[in-house]
Design a protein around this motif. Sequence first.
Motif, PDB file in Angstrom:
ATOM      1  N   PRO A 139      95.506  77.124  28.963  1.00 30.44           N
ATOM      2  CA  PRO A 139      94.710  77.944  29.882  1.00 30.44           C
ATOM      3  C   PRO A 139      94.197  77.115  31.056  1.00 30.44           C
ATOM      4  CG  PRO A 139      93.480  77.472  27.879  1.00 30.44           C
ATOM      5  CD  PRO A 139      94.847  76.929  27.675  1.00 30.44           C
ATOM      6  N   SER A 140      93.708  77.795  32.059  1.00 31.16           N
ATOM      7  CA  SER A 140      93.234  77.135  33.261  1.00 31.16           C
ATOM      8  C   SER A 140      92.119  76.143  32.918  1.00 31.16           C
ATOM      9  CB  SER A 140      92.717  78.195  34.228  1.00 31.16           C
ATOM     10  OG  SER A 140      92.431  77.609  35.447  1.00 31.16           O
ATOM     11  N   GLY A 141      92.201  74.973  33.541  1.00 29.85           N
ATOM     12  CA  GLY A 141      91.149  73.971  33.347  1.00 29.85           C
ATOM     13  C   GLY A 141      91.300  73.129  32.104  1.00 29.85           C
ATOM     14  N   CYS A 142      92.441  73.224  31.411  1.00 34.14           N
ATOM     15  CA  CYS A 142      92.581  72.476  30.162  1.00 34.14           C
ATOM     16  C   CYS A 142      93.020  71.039  30.403  1.00 34.14           C
ATOM     17  CB  CYS A 142      93.562  73.176  29.238  1.00 34.14           C
ATOM     18  SG  CYS A 142      95.248  73.122  29.838  1.00 34.14           S
ATOM     19  N   GLY A 143      93.378  70.711  31.639  1.00 40.45           N
ATOM     20  CA  GLY A 143      93.721  69.314  31.924  1.00 40.45           C
ATOM     21  C   GLY A 143      95.206  69.048  32.099  1.00 40.45           C
ATOM     22  N   LYS A 144      96.011  70.097  32.263  1.00 39.99           N
ATOM     23  CA  LYS A 144      97.452  69.903  32.450  1.00 39.99           C
ATOM     24  C   LYS A 144      97.739  69.141  33.736  1.00 39.99           C
ATOM     25  CE  LYS A 144      98.080  74.352  32.933  1.00 39.99           C
ATOM     26  NZ  LYS A 144      96.806  75.058  32.768  1.00 39.99           N
ATOM     27  N   SER A 145      97.179  69.635  34.829  1.00 39.10           N
ATOM     28  CA  SER A 145      97.449  68.986  36.116  1.00 39.10           C
ATOM     29  C   SER A 145      96.921  67.569  36.109  1.00 39.10           C
ATOM     30  CB  SER A 145      96.773  69.756  37.244  1.00 39.10           C
ATOM     31  OG  SER A 145      97.293  71.039  37.330  1.00 39.10           O
ATOM     32  N   THR A 146      95.754  67.381  35.527  1.00 44.09           N
ATOM     33  CA  THR A 146      95.177  66.044  35.501  1.00 44.09           C
ATOM     34  C   THR A 146      96.124  65.080  34.787  1.00 44.09           C
ATOM     35  OG1 THR A 146      93.015  67.082  35.446  1.00 44.09           O
ATOM     36  CG2 THR A 146      93.116  64.757  34.891  1.00 44.09           C
TER      37      THR A 146
ATOM     38  N   HIS B 116     100.953  77.630  33.278  1.00 42.62           N
ATOM     39  CA  HIS B 116     100.032  78.281  32.362  1.00 42.62           C
ATOM     40  C   HIS B 116     100.680  79.547  31.796  1.00 42.62           C
ATOM     41  CE1 HIS B 116      98.758  79.926  36.361  1.00 42.62           C
ATOM     42  NE2 HIS B 116      99.166  80.996  35.729  1.00 42.62           N
TER      43      HIS B 116
ATOM     44  N   VAL C 244      87.351  64.958  30.848  1.00 42.82           N
ATOM     45  CA  VAL C 244      88.224  66.134  30.859  1.00 42.82           C
ATOM     46  C   VAL C 244      89.479  65.942  30.012  1.00 42.82           C
ATOM     47  CG1 VAL C 244      87.376  66.938  33.087  1.00 42.82           C
ATOM     48  CG2 VAL C 244      89.383  65.477  33.008  1.00 42.82           C
TER      49      VAL C 244
ATOM     50  N   TYR D  10      85.641  62.408  35.002  1.00 39.88           N
ATOM     51  CA  TYR D  10      85.148  62.473  36.375  1.00 39.88           C
ATOM     52  C   TYR D  10      83.649  62.271  36.282  1.00 39.88           C
ATOM     53  CZ  TYR D  10      89.584  64.479  37.868  1.00 39.88           C
ATOM     54  OH  TYR D  10      90.903  64.701  38.141  1.00 39.88           O
TER      55      TYR D  10
ATOM     56  N   GLU E  84     103.203  73.640  38.235  1.00 43.81           N
ATOM     57  CA  GLU E  84     103.245  75.082  38.480  1.00 43.81           C
ATOM     58  C   GLU E  84     104.054  75.434  39.720  1.00 43.81           C
ATOM     59  OE1 GLU E  84      99.864  77.336  37.812  1.00 43.81           O
ATOM     60  OE2 GLU E  84      98.894  75.886  36.502  1.00 43.81           O
TER      61      GLU E  84
HETATM   62  N1  LIG Z   1      88.332  65.885  41.227  1.00 41.20           N
HETATM   63  C1  LIG Z   1      87.706  66.404  40.153  1.00 41.20           C
HETATM   64  N2  LIG Z   1      86.404  66.177  39.924  1.00 41.20           N
HETATM   65  C2  LIG Z   1      85.774  66.694  38.851  1.00 41.20           C
HETATM   66  N3  LIG Z   1      86.358  67.461  37.926  1.00 41.20           N
HETATM   67  C3  LIG Z   1      87.663  67.725  38.074  1.00 41.20           C
HETATM   68  C4  LIG Z   1      88.399  67.216  39.199  1.00 41.20           C
HETATM   69  N4  LIG Z   1      89.675  67.648  39.091  1.00 41.20           N
HETATM   70  C5  LIG Z   1      89.723  68.388  37.963  1.00 41.20           C
HETATM   71  N5  LIG Z   1      88.518  68.437  37.358  1.00 41.20           N
HETATM   72  C6  LIG Z   1      88.212  69.126  36.098  1.00 41.20           C
HETATM   73  O1  LIG Z   1      89.125  68.694  35.134  1.00 41.20           O
HETATM   74  C7  LIG Z   1      89.481  69.772  34.284  1.00 41.20           C
HETATM   75  C8  LIG Z   1      90.982  69.861  34.183  1.00 41.20           C
HETATM   76  O2  LIG Z   1      91.506  70.221  35.443  1.00 41.20           O
HETATM   77  P1  LIG Z   1      93.052  70.432  35.694  1.00 41.20           P
HETATM   78  O3  LIG Z   1      93.251  70.596  37.156  1.00 41.20           O
HETATM   79  O4  LIG Z   1      93.812  69.362  35.020  1.00 41.20           O
HETATM   80  O5  LIG Z   1      93.292  71.809  34.967  1.00 41.20           O
HETATM   81  P2  LIG Z   1      94.652  72.600  34.789  1.00 41.20           P
HETATM   82  O6  LIG Z   1      94.937  72.599  33.342  1.00 41.20           O
HETATM   83  O7  LIG Z   1      95.682  72.072  35.689  1.00 41.20           O
HETATM   84  O8  LIG Z   1      94.221  74.053  35.210  1.00 41.20           O
HETATM   85  P3  LIG Z   1      94.980  75.127  36.144  1.00 41.20           P
HETATM   86  O9  LIG Z   1      95.889  75.892  35.262  1.00 41.20           O
HETATM   87  O10 LIG Z   1      93.872  75.977  36.637  1.00 41.20           O
HETATM   88  O11 LIG Z   1      95.675  74.373  37.230  1.00 41.20           O
HETATM   89  C9  LIG Z   1      88.846  71.022  34.845  1.00 41.20           C
HETATM   90  O12 LIG Z   1      87.753  71.367  34.051  1.00 41.20           O
HETATM   91  C10 LIG Z   1      88.402  70.615  36.228  1.00 41.20           C
HETATM   92  O13 LIG Z   1      87.208  71.252  36.539  1.00 41.20           O
END
Ligand SMILES: Nc1ncnc2c1ncn2[C@@H]1O[C@H](COP(=O)(O)OP(=O)(O)OP(=O)(O)O)[C@@H](O)[C@H]1O
Lengths: 288, 347
Positions: B37-44, B192, B18, B13, B159
């Motif tokens: 853990p939260s923010g590790c990039g799973k959803s991405t 998570h 990420v 981004y 999730e």
């Molecule tokens: N639109 C965006 N712009 C900038 N950074 C982003 C954006 N979306 C996600 N991120 C960053 O990408 C990283 C991964 O986010 P992601 O949503 O994949 O986490 P996650 O593993 O799904 O976490 P969670 O368990 O909290 O859902 C995070 O550090 C988040 O801050």
Amino acid sequence: MSEIRVSSQSLMRKPAKGPRDPYAVLRWTLLAMGAIVMVMPIVYMLSASIKYPFEMYDLNIIPTEPTFENYTYVLSDGRFLRWFGNSLLIATLTTISAVFFDALVGYALCKFTFRGRTFVFIAILSTLMIPTEMLVIPWYLMSKSLGWLDSYWGIMFPGVMTAFGTFLMKQFFETVPDDFLEAARIDGLNEFQIWWSVALPLVAPALSALAIFVFLGNWTAFLWPLIVTNSQELYTLPVGLTTFSVEQAVEWELIMTGAALATIPTLIVFLIFQRYIIRGVAMAGLKG
Amino acid sequence: MATVTLHNLVKAYGKAEVLHGINLEVADGEFVVFVGPSGCGKSTTLRIIAGLEDVTSGEVQIGGRTVNHLEPKDRDIAMVFQNYAIYPHMSVRKNIGFGLRTSSLSKPEREQRIEEVAAILSMTEYLDRKPAQLSGGQRQRVAIGRAMVRDPAVFLFDEPLSNLDAQLRSQMRLEIKKLHQRVGTTIIFVTHDQVEAMTMADRIVIMKDGHIQQIGTPAEVFHQPANIFVAQFIGAPSMNLMPGRAVAGGLEVGGTMIARETGRTGAMTVGIRPDDLCVTQDKGCFSGRITLLEPLGSETLVYVDIDGQEVVAHADGRNPPALGAVVQLTVDPANLHLFGADGEAIT
Ligand SMILES: Nc1ncnc2c1ncn2[C@@H]1O[C@H](COP(=O)(O)OP(=O)(O)OP(=O)(O)O)[C@@H](O)[C@H]1O
Ligand SMILES: [Mg+2]
């Protein structure tokens, strides 16, 4: 959604029982005073509309000789009906247009990221800070050079989209989770369909509120329609009503009668959309 | 049904990267869970597979076909979101049928399909209700129904259970697993919650900070964690970690010598699962004072101070030791997990 969620219970809750609450008297007195201040002009308008001219300037609410002659006079005057129709047409069309475009632009500003988004948003917002009285001059010059003077379109064009509505809709779309839109995207809807069949229904209460605002604003608009129109046939109701006072002496009873009649559509619009507002709010209880 | 292949997936981004090169092969019909853990990039990662996010570089293949430039709707996937994303203004029937709007099925065929899906999810009697009249679990079922109705090649779940209470969550967990056994579609599921991951997955992908830490079956990631992070993340309560030192013919840890050949010498981290560390009446490997007891019924978790280091062990639930007592702890040397200074497992 949580921002616009009001539980149906709180909407329907009965007021607290009087005697147990020491502040109830005070509260109700204040409310009653407020109500009287609000309602008095309307009562006076209705009362004046059933008076003869001779007691127009008396302060009595109940006329000594009530009459409905004013109503028959106003309603049988072809001009009044024409103006009424003009106002209805203009207010309805601008409401549809403004609600449509405000929601469209508000959605784009809220849910899409693009270059210059903030700039566009601020530019739209900044027009909110300029009063109509000042906008009227550029509007006039514009209408003149484009040949829009003295036409329906000339009356309507400043209102086909509103900065306030755009702002309002943008704020409401913030409460729509992106998941909804993405789910629809995966289901194969195009962006317009997503807006139309997913996003809009979710902000229905806001749309109703906006429709009421815009309709009332256009129904009661006076300054711009007065400036842009010349021919009597194009007058809107508020503009036309003032001519009752110009032609002979000031005929207040006729103005008041016209004004009383003019409130009817606003009441209807309010009654229709108010239902949607409450239903929309009650429906918004998504995600337990 | 289809395979999913991620090849060197990178996502940034702006300047912030990420995802740093994700490689993964999901077999046809496999149930893969992303956990971390939260923010590790799973959803991405999931959203990239769905086509809701563009990749910065790398390749996504679904069913052997590169889909990088395909719209979500053309990827033959369906996704279930955390907050259900079912439309409050539509009945259950319409919500489920929503995914069929663009399909070529005739109206009676659609109706039949909706009925079928509703029957599988036992939602038939609720078809004409509005979402507001449903419970959380029922709403999530509607969301799953919406995904199922199109019969996609891959299901993506982000999730989906985290808004449900604990009991409903374990129930839905079972239902999703049964559903998978029944329809056999490839599923990629993000959570998570490591319990969810362990109970549902054919294979688990453990992520941290945009890197994959380990890919393996639940048993593999539990018994042979690739590094300290995985070892601590999987399993509850977490694995005990103690500083140790390998010497010729043994391992020095917690003030005692354990007979475990490591094949090297020097400092290392020793991991012991609480389940493997038992309170015993005989002479054990370690001894220490009990600082806290956590009775769980069938067993009791015992917090023991060994040589200034607190570890969690387990004891019988019927005759737990007393608080403050000095107890002996025993562990099978084969069950020790050894990690080098870089945190990677030593095998
Ligand atoms: N639109 C965006 N712009 C900038 N950074 C982003 C954006 N979306 C996600 N991120 C960053 O990408 C990283 C991964 O986010 P992601 O949503 O994949 O986490 P996650 O593993 O799904 O976490 P969670 O368990 O909290 O859902 C995070 O550090 C988040 O801050
Ligand atoms: Mg996430």
